[in-house]
Design a protein around this motif. Structure first.
Motif, PDB file in Angstrom:
ATOM      1  N   PHE A  52       4.517   8.740   2.115  1.00  8.04           N
ATOM      2  CA  PHE A  52       3.971   7.628   2.905  1.00  8.04           C
ATOM      3  C   PHE A  52       3.133   6.628   2.098  1.00  8.04           C
ATOM      4  O   PHE A  52       3.395   5.415   2.149  1.00  8.04           O
ATOM      5  CB  PHE A  52       3.156   8.212   4.066  1.00  8.04           C
ATOM      6  N   PHE A  64      -7.954  16.346   4.797  1.00  5.46           N
ATOM      7  CA  PHE A  64      -8.777  16.595   5.987  1.00  5.46           C
ATOM      8  C   PHE A  64      -8.759  18.080   6.375  1.00  5.46           C
ATOM      9  O   PHE A  64      -7.826  18.809   6.031  1.00  5.46           O
ATOM     10  CB  PHE A  64      -8.265  15.745   7.156  1.00  5.46           C
ATOM     11  N   ASP A 104      -8.043   8.332  10.813  1.00  8.26           N
ATOM     12  CA  ASP A 104      -8.879   8.383   9.602  1.00  8.26           C
ATOM     13  C   ASP A 104      -8.003   8.539   8.364  1.00  8.26           C
ATOM     14  O   ASP A 104      -8.271   7.937   7.319  1.00  8.26           O
ATOM     15  CB  ASP A 104      -9.862   9.553   9.678  1.00  8.26           C
ATOM     16  N   ALA A 148      -4.346  16.448   9.194  1.00  6.54           N
ATOM     17  CA  ALA A 148      -4.122  15.073   9.642  1.00  6.54           C
ATOM     18  C   ALA A 148      -2.784  14.511   9.163  1.00  6.54           C
ATOM     19  O   ALA A 148      -2.690  13.352   8.780  1.00  6.54           O
ATOM     20  CB  ALA A 148      -5.280  14.164   9.190  1.00  6.54           C
ATOM     21  N   LEU A 149      -1.749  15.340   9.210  1.00  2.00           N
ATOM     22  CA  LEU A 149      -0.411  14.822   8.883  1.00  2.00           C
ATOM     23  C   LEU A 149       0.057  13.931  10.026  1.00  2.00           C
ATOM     24  O   LEU A 149      -0.299  14.166  11.179  1.00  2.00           O
ATOM     25  CB  LEU A 149       0.571  15.982   8.688  1.00  2.00           C
ATOM     26  N   LEU A 150       0.877  12.929   9.698  1.00  3.94           N
ATOM     27  CA  LEU A 150       1.383  12.036  10.743  1.00  3.94           C
ATOM     28  C   LEU A 150       2.498  12.767  11.499  1.00  3.94           C
ATOM     29  O   LEU A 150       3.532  13.123  10.912  1.00  3.94           O
ATOM     30  CB  LEU A 150       1.886  10.729  10.128  1.00  3.94           C
ATOM     31  N   LEU A 161      -4.997   7.460   7.937  1.00  2.00           N
ATOM     32  CA  LEU A 161      -4.398   6.154   7.634  1.00  2.00           C
ATOM     33  C   LEU A 161      -5.382   5.281   6.870  1.00  2.00           C
ATOM     34  O   LEU A 161      -5.039   4.642   5.876  1.00  2.00           O
ATOM     35  CB  LEU A 161      -3.973   5.441   8.923  1.00  2.00           C
ATOM     36  N   GLN A 162      -6.639   5.283   7.345  1.00  5.22           N
ATOM     37  CA  GLN A 162      -7.668   4.491   6.655  1.00  5.22           C
ATOM     38  C   GLN A 162      -7.831   4.945   5.206  1.00  5.22           C
ATOM     39  O   GLN A 162      -7.951   4.121   4.304  1.00  5.22           O
ATOM     40  CB  GLN A 162      -9.006   4.634   7.367  1.00  5.22           C
ATOM     41  N   HIS A 192       2.551   1.226  -0.281  1.00  2.00           N
ATOM     42  CA  HIS A 192       1.823   0.412  -1.263  1.00  2.00           C
ATOM     43  C   HIS A 192       2.580   0.116  -2.553  1.00  2.00           C
ATOM     44  O   HIS A 192       2.028  -0.525  -3.439  1.00  2.00           O
ATOM     45  CB  HIS A 192       0.495   1.106  -1.625  1.00  2.00           C
ATOM     46  N   LEU A 209     -15.816   6.354   5.951  1.00  2.00           N
ATOM     47  CA  LEU A 209     -15.232   6.518   7.289  1.00  2.00           C
ATOM     48  C   LEU A 209     -16.301   6.452   8.370  1.00  2.00           C
ATOM     49  O   LEU A 209     -15.999   6.335   9.549  1.00  2.00           O
ATOM     50  CB  LEU A 209     -14.502   7.865   7.397  1.00  2.00           C
ATOM     51  N   TYR A 212     -10.635  -1.337   1.894  1.00  2.00           N
ATOM     52  CA  TYR A 212      -9.243  -0.862   1.884  1.00  2.00           C
ATOM     53  C   TYR A 212      -8.654  -0.934   0.473  1.00  2.00           C
ATOM     54  O   TYR A 212      -7.864  -0.086   0.087  1.00  2.00           O
ATOM     55  CB  TYR A 212      -8.387  -1.660   2.867  1.00  2.00           C
ATOM     56  N   ALA A 253      -5.528   3.618   2.771  1.00  2.00           N
ATOM     57  CA  ALA A 253      -5.656   2.160   2.655  1.00  2.00           C
ATOM     58  C   ALA A 253      -4.747   1.422   3.631  1.00  2.00           C
ATOM     59  O   ALA A 253      -4.210   0.360   3.331  1.00  2.00           O
ATOM     60  CB  ALA A 253      -5.398   1.709   1.223  1.00  2.00           C
ATOM     61  N   ILE A 254      -4.542   2.024   4.789  1.00  2.00           N
ATOM     62  CA  ILE A 254      -3.740   1.364   5.837  1.00  2.00           C
ATOM     63  C   ILE A 254      -4.633   1.158   7.037  1.00  2.00           C
ATOM     64  O   ILE A 254      -5.212   2.119   7.561  1.00  2.00           O
ATOM     65  CB  ILE A 254      -2.519   2.234   6.210  1.00  2.00           C
ATOM     66  N   ASN A 255      -4.741  -0.097   7.453  1.00  2.00           N
ATOM     67  CA  ASN A 255      -5.617  -0.408   8.576  1.00  2.00           C
ATOM     68  C   ASN A 255      -4.936  -0.006   9.895  1.00  2.00           C
ATOM     69  O   ASN A 255      -3.892  -0.561  10.232  1.00  2.00           O
ATOM     70  CB  ASN A 255      -5.921  -1.909   8.566  1.00  2.00           C
ATOM     71  N   PRO A 256      -5.507   0.953  10.644  1.00  2.00           N
ATOM     72  CA  PRO A 256      -4.854   1.374  11.892  1.00  2.00           C
ATOM     73  C   PRO A 256      -4.725   0.248  12.915  1.00  2.00           C
ATOM     74  O   PRO A 256      -3.832   0.275  13.753  1.00  2.00           O
ATOM     75  CB  PRO A 256      -5.756   2.486  12.430  1.00  2.00           C
ATOM     76  N   ARG A 290      -9.851   1.962  -1.438  1.00  2.00           N
ATOM     77  CA  ARG A 290      -9.254   3.226  -0.991  1.00  2.00           C
ATOM     78  C   ARG A 290      -7.906   3.507  -1.642  1.00  2.00           C
ATOM     79  O   ARG A 290      -7.407   4.622  -1.565  1.00  2.00           O
ATOM     80  CB  ARG A 290      -9.122   3.226   0.532  1.00  2.00           C
ATOM     81  N   LEU A 291      -7.334   2.496  -2.278  1.00  2.00           N
ATOM     82  CA  LEU A 291      -6.104   2.749  -3.047  1.00  2.00           C
ATOM     83  C   LEU A 291      -6.401   3.705  -4.196  1.00  2.00           C
ATOM     84  O   LEU A 291      -5.498   4.340  -4.732  1.00  2.00           O
ATOM     85  CB  LEU A 291      -5.530   1.436  -3.596  1.00  2.00           C
ATOM     86  N   GLN A 330      -5.649  11.512  12.416  1.00  2.00           N
ATOM     87  CA  GLN A 330      -4.568  10.741  11.794  1.00  2.00           C
ATOM     88  C   GLN A 330      -4.984   9.286  11.555  1.00  2.00           C
ATOM     89  O   GLN A 330      -4.553   8.664  10.578  1.00  2.00           O
ATOM     90  CB  GLN A 330      -3.314  10.778  12.665  1.00  2.00           C
ATOM     91  N   ARG A 364      -1.545  -1.403  11.812  1.00  2.00           N
ATOM     92  CA  ARG A 364      -0.365  -0.543  11.799  1.00  2.00           C
ATOM     93  C   ARG A 364      -0.087   0.097  13.161  1.00  2.00           C
ATOM     94  O   ARG A 364       1.060   0.266  13.571  1.00  2.00           O
ATOM     95  CB  ARG A 364      -0.574   0.546  10.747  1.00  2.00           C
TER      96      ARG A 364
END
Lengths: 256, 265
Positions: free
Chosen positions: B102, B85, A129, B89-91, A131-132, B107, B50, B75, A135-138, B78-79, A127, A141
């Motif tokens: 999300f 994954f 990774d 890798a769901l939150l 986020l990264q 953004h 990564l 970053y 484009a969200i810095n863990p 990465r937009l 999770q 955040r």
């Protein structure tokens, strides 16, 4: 002998490296407090999760600490005929020492371990990774809100610990053991100075900072396996507890 | 879109990716195939920034080296990227709708009505409309993967990385996902990098194939080039033969010797 010193040296180097890494993570993440996007909502969420979730356990610990102190204090003071000093003895013990330390221990057990486990599981399940890649810095955040939340929530929890502890001490001292109510409160007000309250606040914020950095670091750097997260959580709890005691001694010796 | 020069990655003594040069072409589907432990996922993570390489360069758009790029710029780049994954890798703290929405919540300043419409469209594409309220813990592996797919595509990225997109899916869902990757790459001019050991799905969707073995590229070409390759290792891999130049066991010591010495330690 060589083997012993070799192992000792490797341990010392590893500890130094880990301390440096944790400090870097903590300071980098904390610096993101002032960067956009503003993470205020997440900080408030974390304060709620860590603080409100710990309220009951802190209140119970505070109450029983105050009650035991009243019983023990009365037993000792009665030998010198100084029962009237019970209020100040309880207040100084709780405000200067027991409130911050026991409050910190409760927070480590209740919230610190869950911070490490939560971040560790986010590492295992990729999770962080994810986020990264969104484009969200863990660090901004996930890490920063938890460090800031522990720094802000712990003093508030400790303030509550103090209030409940003093109230419980009053009930046992005055209502059960028969100490004069006026003497109990009067001594407390006379003997407790602003300096004592400040030491409590400083300790609380220092402990909060320490717990936040250690618990988030162990989670963030956890080995991405189930065993790795379990090990990281145990280590975070042990190291946080020991570090709190060491910092407690340092702060106390400075402000004595 | 991505050009890799002399890229390598080691973990201690283990070289996961040997010095490698490769090219990910814009608006094409590049499939990286190879057996378990061949370095596919490590290579994908290197391409996505990564993982830090041990040596080499990863040129994105010909001007940004992902190996040395400051985090702030990475970053921002990465937009334009998305990633699915292997284990989704769901939150965990968000439901299906919030997971997919999300990136837009984070953004953009889009109105919630617009976001809701976009999420519904993406979930319909992956066959998950109607499951918006479910939490990740309530989804099967295949369902979670499809939600992750919708999330990766929600912001219409230029480049999407897929780590084993069809693993854990039933044949129909795997077919839908493969077709979706193919269609999106063609219709939206997206660039896809797919890591898989599913030979059938990989060769079906690939414009370009890279075959890895022990961290080294052993073959590149179109799907037809790979199918008709004269390299025994390539044929063994795509036919799934147990015997051939690629050994099942990667241990250097001989099995009888180990047994005579009292077994593995």
């Amino acid at each position: 002998m060589n083997q012993f010193f070799g192992a000792l040296g490797r341990w010392a180097l590893l500890s130094l490296q880990r301390t440096g890494d944790a400090t870097m993570l903590g300071s980098n993440a904390s610096a993101m407090l002032f960067m956009r996007p503003w993470q205020g909502r997440h900080i408030v969420q974390q304060i709620y999760a860590l603080g409100v979730g710990s309220l009951i356990i802190i209140a119970i610990t505070g109450a029983f600490t105050g009650m035991v102190l009243a019983l023990q204090g009365y037993y000792m003071l009665a030998k010198f005929g100084s029962e009237s000093l019970l209020g100040s003895a309880i207040a100084l013990s709780i405000i200067r020492e027991l409130g911050p330390v026991l409050g910190a221990f409760m927070m480590i057990g209740r919230a610190g371990s869950s911070i490490t486990a939560e971040i560790g599981i986010m590492r295992v399940t990729e999770q962080l990774d994810a986020l990264q890649m969104m484009a969200i810095n863990p660090k901004a955040r996930i890490i920063m809100p938890r460090i800031i939340a522990t720094i802000l929530a712990l003093p508030l929890l400790i303030a509550m610990f103090d209030v409940v502890g003093l109230a419980a001490g009053y009930v046992i001292g005055v209502e059960l053991l028969g100490v004069n109510s006026g003497a109990f409160i009067g001594e407390m007000i006379t003997k407790v100075e602003m300096k004592d309250l400040n030491i409590g606040w400083i300790k609380a914020m220092g402990f909060g900072c320490l717990i936040g950095i250690i618990c988030t670091w162990y989670g963030y750097r956890a080995e991405p396996t189930t065993e790795g997260v379990a090990k990281a959580t145990t280590q975070a709890v042990v190291l946080s507890s020991v570090s709190v005691l060491i910092l407690d001694y340092i702060i106390t010796s400075f402000f004595l | 879109m991505i050009r890799v020069e002399n890229l390598s990655r080691s973990f201690g003594a283990l070289q996961a990716v040997a010095p490698t040069d490769l090219h990910i072409r814009r608006q094409q589907t590049t499939v990286i195939m190879g057996g378990s432990g061949s370095g596919k996922t490590t290579l994908l993570r290197l391409l996505a920034g990564l993982e830090q390489p041990t040596s080499g360069h990863i040129w994105f758009d010909g001007e940004h080296d992902l190996a040395t790029l400051p985090a702030r710029i990475l970053y921002r780049l990465r937009l334009r990227m998305g990633m699915v994954f292997q284990y989704s890798a769901l939150l965990n703290s968000l439901n299906v709708y919030d997971n997919v929405a999300f990136p837009l919540h984070e953004h953009t300043d889009l109105d919630e009505v617009v976001i809701r419409t976009m999420v519904t469209m993406k979930l319909e594409q992956v066959g998950m409309r109607g499951f918006e309220h479910l939490m990740p813990s309530q989804l099967s592996g295949g369902m979670a993967k499809r939600v992750a797919f919708a999330r990766a595509l929600i912001a219409d990225p230029d480049l999407v990385f897929f780590d084993e997109p069809t693993s854990g899916l039933d044949p129909i869902a795997a077919g839908v996902v493969s077709t979706l990757i193919q269609q999106l790459t063609q219709k939206t001019q997206m660039t896809s990098v797919v890591v898989t050991h599913d030979v059938h799905a990989g060769l079906n969707i690939a414009d370009w194939v890279i075959l890895l073995w022990q961290g080294k590229i052993i073959a590149t070409g179109t799907a037809d080039d790979i199918r008709h390759s004269s390299d025994e290792r390539v044929q063994q891999f795509i036919e799934g033969r147990p015997d051939g130049p690629i050994p099942f066991s990667r241990c250097d010591t001989l099995y009888p010797d180990v047994l005579l010495e009292g077994g593995a330690r």
